[in-house]
Design an enzyme around this catalytic site. Structure first.
Site, PDB file in Angstrom:
ATOM      1  N   ARG A 146       0.875  -1.242   0.103  1.00 41.06           N
ATOM      2  CA  ARG A 146      -0.019   0.064  -0.040  1.00 41.06           C
ATOM      3  C   ARG A 146       0.726   1.336   0.073  1.00 41.06           C
ATOM      4  O   ARG A 146       0.486   2.377   0.369  1.00 41.06           O
ATOM      5  CB  ARG A 146      -0.845   0.112   1.283  1.00 41.06           C
ATOM      6  CG  ARG A 146      -1.981  -1.144   1.192  1.00 41.06           C
ATOM      7  CD  ARG A 146      -3.153  -0.714   2.093  1.00 41.06           C
ATOM      8  NE  ARG A 146      -4.205  -1.629   2.069  1.00 41.06           N
ATOM      9  CZ  ARG A 146      -5.200  -1.924   1.271  1.00 41.06           C
ATOM     10  NH1 ARG A 146      -5.432  -0.781   0.310  1.00 41.06           N
ATOM     11  NH2 ARG A 146      -6.099  -2.587   1.340  1.00 41.06           N
ATOM     12  N   ASP A 176      -8.492   3.107  -6.637  1.00 37.97           N
ATOM     13  CA  ASP A 176      -8.857   4.528  -7.055  1.00 37.97           C
ATOM     14  C   ASP A 176      -7.493   5.235  -6.715  1.00 37.97           C
ATOM     15  O   ASP A 176      -7.175   6.164  -7.136  1.00 37.97           O
ATOM     16  CB  ASP A 176     -10.027   5.236  -6.499  1.00 37.97           C
ATOM     17  CG  ASP A 176     -10.145   4.814  -5.140  1.00 37.97           C
ATOM     18  OD1 ASP A 176      -9.829   4.075  -4.420  1.00 37.97           O
ATOM     19  OD2 ASP A 176     -11.071   5.753  -4.362  1.00 37.97           O
ATOM     20  N   ASP A 177      -7.060   5.050  -5.354  1.00 37.77           N
ATOM     21  CA  ASP A 177      -5.813   5.862  -4.969  1.00 37.77           C
ATOM     22  C   ASP A 177      -4.593   4.990  -5.896  1.00 37.77           C
ATOM     23  O   ASP A 177      -3.738   6.104  -6.390  1.00 37.77           O
ATOM     24  CB  ASP A 177      -5.555   5.199  -3.552  1.00 37.77           C
ATOM     25  CG  ASP A 177      -6.296   5.953  -2.593  1.00 37.77           C
ATOM     26  OD1 ASP A 177      -7.016   7.317  -2.969  1.00 37.77           O
ATOM     27  OD2 ASP A 177      -6.886   5.614  -1.517  1.00 37.77           O
ATOM     28  N   THR A 204     -10.380  -3.777  -7.447  1.00 39.26           N
ATOM     29  CA  THR A 204     -10.709  -3.603  -6.240  1.00 39.26           C
ATOM     30  C   THR A 204     -12.090  -4.346  -5.797  1.00 39.26           C
ATOM     31  O   THR A 204     -13.024  -4.250  -6.736  1.00 39.26           O
ATOM     32  CB  THR A 204     -10.907  -2.358  -5.545  1.00 39.26           C
ATOM     33  OG1 THR A 204     -11.554  -2.509  -4.237  1.00 39.26           O
ATOM     34  CG2 THR A 204     -11.828  -1.311  -6.194  1.00 39.26           C
ATOM     35  N   ILE A 205     -12.170  -5.204  -4.950  1.00 48.45           N
ATOM     36  CA  ILE A 205     -13.223  -5.899  -4.422  1.00 48.45           C
ATOM     37  C   ILE A 205     -14.489  -4.831  -4.191  1.00 48.45           C
ATOM     38  O   ILE A 205     -15.440  -5.362  -4.233  1.00 48.45           O
ATOM     39  CB  ILE A 205     -12.910  -6.948  -3.443  1.00 48.45           C
ATOM     40  CG1 ILE A 205     -12.642  -6.327  -2.135  1.00 48.45           C
ATOM     41  CG2 ILE A 205     -12.091  -8.278  -4.104  1.00 48.45           C
ATOM     42  CD1 ILE A 205     -12.871  -7.226  -0.905  1.00 48.45           C
ATOM     43  N   LYS A 243     -32.573 -20.642  15.659  1.00 48.79           N
ATOM     44  CA  LYS A 243     -32.104 -20.155  17.187  1.00 48.79           C
ATOM     45  C   LYS A 243     -31.212 -19.105  17.180  1.00 48.79           C
ATOM     46  O   LYS A 243     -30.967 -18.513  18.312  1.00 48.79           O
ATOM     47  CB  LYS A 243     -31.804 -21.253  18.055  1.00 48.79           C
ATOM     48  CG  LYS A 243     -30.523 -22.186  17.590  1.00 48.79           C
ATOM     49  CD  LYS A 243     -29.946 -23.121  18.615  1.00 48.79           C
ATOM     50  CE  LYS A 243     -28.682 -23.967  18.145  1.00 48.79           C
ATOM     51  NZ  LYS A 243     -28.193 -24.577  18.928  1.00 48.79           N
ATOM     52  N   GLU A 429     -11.919 -13.888   3.196  1.00 44.65           N
ATOM     53  CA  GLU A 429     -12.142 -15.079   2.535  1.00 44.65           C
ATOM     54  C   GLU A 429     -12.479 -14.982   1.192  1.00 44.65           C
ATOM     55  O   GLU A 429     -12.183 -15.946   0.315  1.00 44.65           O
ATOM     56  CB  GLU A 429     -13.508 -15.558   3.210  1.00 44.65           C
ATOM     57  CG  GLU A 429     -13.327 -15.961   4.800  1.00 44.65           C
ATOM     58  CD  GLU A 429     -13.574 -14.947   5.732  1.00 44.65           C
ATOM     59  OE1 GLU A 429     -13.508 -13.581   5.448  1.00 44.65           O
ATOM     60  OE2 GLU A 429     -13.902 -15.145   6.975  1.00 44.65           O
TER      61      GLU A 429
HETATM   62  P1  FBP Z   1      -8.555  -2.003  -2.221  1.00 42.45           P
HETATM   63  O1  FBP Z   1      -9.004  -0.675  -2.054  1.00 42.45           O
HETATM   64  O2  FBP Z   1      -7.096  -1.660  -2.141  1.00 42.45           O
HETATM   65  O3  FBP Z   1      -8.935  -2.817  -3.265  1.00 42.45           O
HETATM   66  O4  FBP Z   1      -8.760  -2.680  -0.757  1.00 42.45           O
HETATM   67  C1  FBP Z   1      -9.803  -2.796  -0.202  1.00 42.45           C
HETATM   68  C2  FBP Z   1     -10.090  -3.750   0.971  1.00 42.45           C
HETATM   69  O5  FBP Z   1     -10.122  -5.105   0.775  1.00 42.45           O
HETATM   70  C3  FBP Z   1     -11.231  -3.140   1.817  1.00 42.45           C
HETATM   71  O6  FBP Z   1     -12.522  -3.877   1.321  1.00 42.45           O
HETATM   72  C4  FBP Z   1     -10.675  -3.637   3.130  1.00 42.45           C
HETATM   73  O7  FBP Z   1     -11.264  -2.469   4.110  1.00 42.45           O
HETATM   74  C5  FBP Z   1      -9.295  -3.373   3.166  1.00 42.45           C
HETATM   75  O8  FBP Z   1      -8.841  -3.647   1.699  1.00 42.45           O
HETATM   76  C6  FBP Z   1      -8.463  -4.043   4.118  1.00 42.45           C
HETATM   77  O9  FBP Z   1      -7.107  -3.808   3.911  1.00 42.45           O
HETATM   78  P2  FBP Z   1      -5.974  -4.724   4.626  1.00 42.45           P
HETATM   79  O10 FBP Z   1      -5.903  -5.661   3.654  1.00 42.45           O
HETATM   80  O11 FBP Z   1      -4.806  -3.643   4.501  1.00 42.45           O
HETATM   81  O12 FBP Z   1      -6.290  -5.211   5.853  1.00 42.45           O
END
Ligand code: FBP
Length: 563
Positions: A146, A176-177, A204-205, A243, A429
């Site tokens: 990152r 985006d970043d 990005t997911i 339950k 996951e």
């Molecule tokens: P990106 O925006 O870099 O694709 O990452 C998104 C994400 O998967 C988010 O859904 C989540 O909040 C974050 O990364 C978790 O980041 P890390 O892998 O640093 O714990």
């Protein structure tokens, strides 16, 4: 590779589909230019900041009978940010196109994310290396990171690495970043006559890198299908045992696209959408009351079970929490070197230091939270100085507050049921699952297409493959100038050019679908069980895209929007 599972062996043989325009080969393409583009907002500022790369046209590729010859060249690739299924196929597509164009071309992978190009850490790919990773999940082929690529010094280091390896184009696979950084790097290379192109790929997911030109970022399809499978399984369990209430927090740092898509695939009893909470200015108490109300209604008809889906970013969209977290982010930055905070021996001492520094209203909100959440809010910030929402157990906070509220109602005789809750967090996951056929094809096409953009000499473009609800052969390959997606936003107190994040549109067809069904889904169990992603079998099961993409594409067709 040794130790392969049967599915791994079969997936390695899968041949991803390409748009027919790219199928005749990388040397048989013509480029068609659209009209000049403008930034999505703050046009003058963006134009000023990107003097060399602003305003370029969108482009598309078409097959040509003529063959073009391309000189041998070296290309570098970076995986940036959170993992997303299909990243390996972007690299495989890029590699195949590059070797097709000229067998002497070389592809280098920078290790551990953007820091790899700064520190000059890389690998050189060959056929065997790439073949081992085809159609697999994960980013482990070269790793990710990152590190933000944005300073003059970093750009100089990147240039030195590229010059050492004789690299004339870099592909940045990110959200985006990362693509904002790709745009900055592209501009800097041109301004400094470096003769190095930069092309981005939308990853990005979270699904929040999308716009008129980019229908979806890769990984969203596989991740949401994985979460939907798990939620469906839990719905069946809840409906069998009758339950438990299951509180499922789902990834998606800011936008709620992932939660919304998973909900449309599974139809749970409660789905919170952060963007709606923000728009309605719902307080934490109102969120708790909304959820409690559904729990009580279900209990009144003998249903002491259910499923609630909660987006990861919810906590930051609740106005009083947003204000407190913003205040806390600034305080945490100042406490990084504070001896009293660093020397505090108990967590209570840390809470007190923070509460004393927060503004009065924010201090009240912070103090009202359970110790577990207060502690999590103090965890390390991300590289942008923000709270890492994946570390905040909002699902547990809600369970605790709802339990308290139900106990009150019980003493008033207004709740006669039982409430026993289980909490889940679905995030990691889904990020490295085997890419669905859609993501395998889409990613391979994005990578292949990225090299086409390079081959035509473009820079500062995002690889774009559109028309995604149609069969892959009808997909439209091309490129979009990165500056077209940008606007100015405040970062660390300063206005910066950034790619505009796409949040859930509350007047859009996807949210409307949830809105028009949620009352029914709350009480009447309309659970859907999507099951595991299928890789082999009928196309109606294996090649389907997401509900989000389907609804958005139908809406575009209705309004006659240009594809
Ligand atoms: P990106 O925006 O870099 O694709 O990452 C998104 C994400 O998967 C988010 O859904 C989540 O909040 C974050 O990364 C978790 O980041 P890390 O892998 O640093 O714990």
């Amino acid at each position: 590779m040794t130790n392969l599972s049967p599915l791994q062996i079969e997936r390695l043989k899968y041949q991803p589909k390409l748009p027919s325009s790219l199928e005749n080969g990388i040397n048989h393409l013509v480029l068609q230019e659209g009209s000049a583009t403008e930034a999505v907002a703050d046009k003058e500022e963006i134009k000023n900041l990107f003097k060399n790369t602003y305003g370029k046209p969108t482009v598309t590729f078409q097959t040509s009978a003529d063959s073009i010859h391309s000189e041998a060249r070296n290309v570098g690739v970076i995986l940036s940010g959170g993992q997303a299924p299909g990243g390996h196929n972007v690299i495989a597509g890029l590699y195949d196109a590059l070797k097709q164009a000229n067998p002497n071309n070389q592809l280098y992978g920078f290790l551990g994310g953007p820091s790899g190009i700064i520190d000059g850490k890389y690998v050189e790919f060959n056929d065997q290396f790439i073949n081992d990773y085809r159609n697999t999940g994960g980013f482990d082929i070269i790793g990710s990171g990152r590190t933000k690529l944005e300073t003059e010094e970093q750009f100089r280091d990147a240039l030195a690495t590229c010059q050492k390896l004789n690299i004339s184009a870099v592909v940045i696979i990110g959200g985006d970043d990362s693509n904002t950084n790709a745009a900055l790097l592209a501009e800097w290379f041109v301004a400094n006559n470096a003769n190095i192109q930069v092309i981005g790929c939308p990853k990005t997911i979270d699904g929040d890198l999308k716009n008129e030109q980019i229908e979806i970022s890769f990984g969203f399809d596989t991740a949401t299908k994985t979460y939907a499978e798990l939620i469906g399984n839990i719905e069946r369990d809840a409906n069998s045992a009758k339950k438990y209430w299951h509180f499922v927090k789902i990834m998606g740092r800011s936008a709620s696209h992932v939660a919304l898509e998973a909900a449309l695939q599974t139809q749970p009893n409660i789905t919170m959408i952060s963007e709606e909470v923000e728009q309605k200015k719902m307080s934490l108490e109102q969120v708790v009351n909304y959820m409690t109300d559904i729990i009580v209604k279900r209990a009144n008809v003998g249903k002491n079970f259910g499923i609630a889906v909660i987006p990861e970013g919810l906590i930051e969209f609740i106005p009083e929490m947003k204000s407190m977290i913003a205040n806390l982010n600034d305080i945490m930055a100042s406490l990084e070197t504070d001896p009293s905070f660093l020397g505090a021996t108990t967590i209570r001492e840390k809470f007190d230091i923070v509460e004393n520094r927060l503004d009065a209203e924010n201090a009240k909100v912070y103090a009202s939270l359970p110790a577990l959440i207060k502690g999590q809010l103090l965890a390390d910030r991300d590289p942008h100085g923000n709270v890492q929402v994946s570390k905040i157990e909002t699902e547990k906070l809600l369970i605790e507050m709802i339990t308290e509220r139900l106990n009150q109602l019980k003493t008033q005789g207004e709740f006669i049921g039982k409430f026993s809750a289980q909490s889940h967090f679905f995030g990691y996951e889904g990020r490295c699952a085997f890419p669905s056929n859609f993501d395998a094809d889409y990613c391979y096409s994005l990578g292949f297409n990225a090299f086409a953009l390079i081959n035509f000499g473009l820079t500062g473009y995002l690889s774009s493959v559109r028309n995604l609800t149609e069969p892959a052969s009808d997909w439209v390959a091309g490129g979009v100038p990165l500056t077209m997606m940008m606007n100015m936003e405040k970062r660390h107190g300063e206005m910066k050019p950034v790619i505009k994040k796409a949040l859930v549109e509350l007047d859009g067809p996807v949210f409307k679908k949830l809105e028009s069904n949620r009352e029914d889904w709350a009480i009447n169990d309309r659970y859907l069980f999507p099951g595991a992603i299928q890789y082999f079998g009928p196309s109606s099961v294996c090649d389907i895209t997401t509900v989000t993409l389907q609804l958005e594409s139908e809406a575009k067709q209705l309004t006659g929007a240009v594809r």
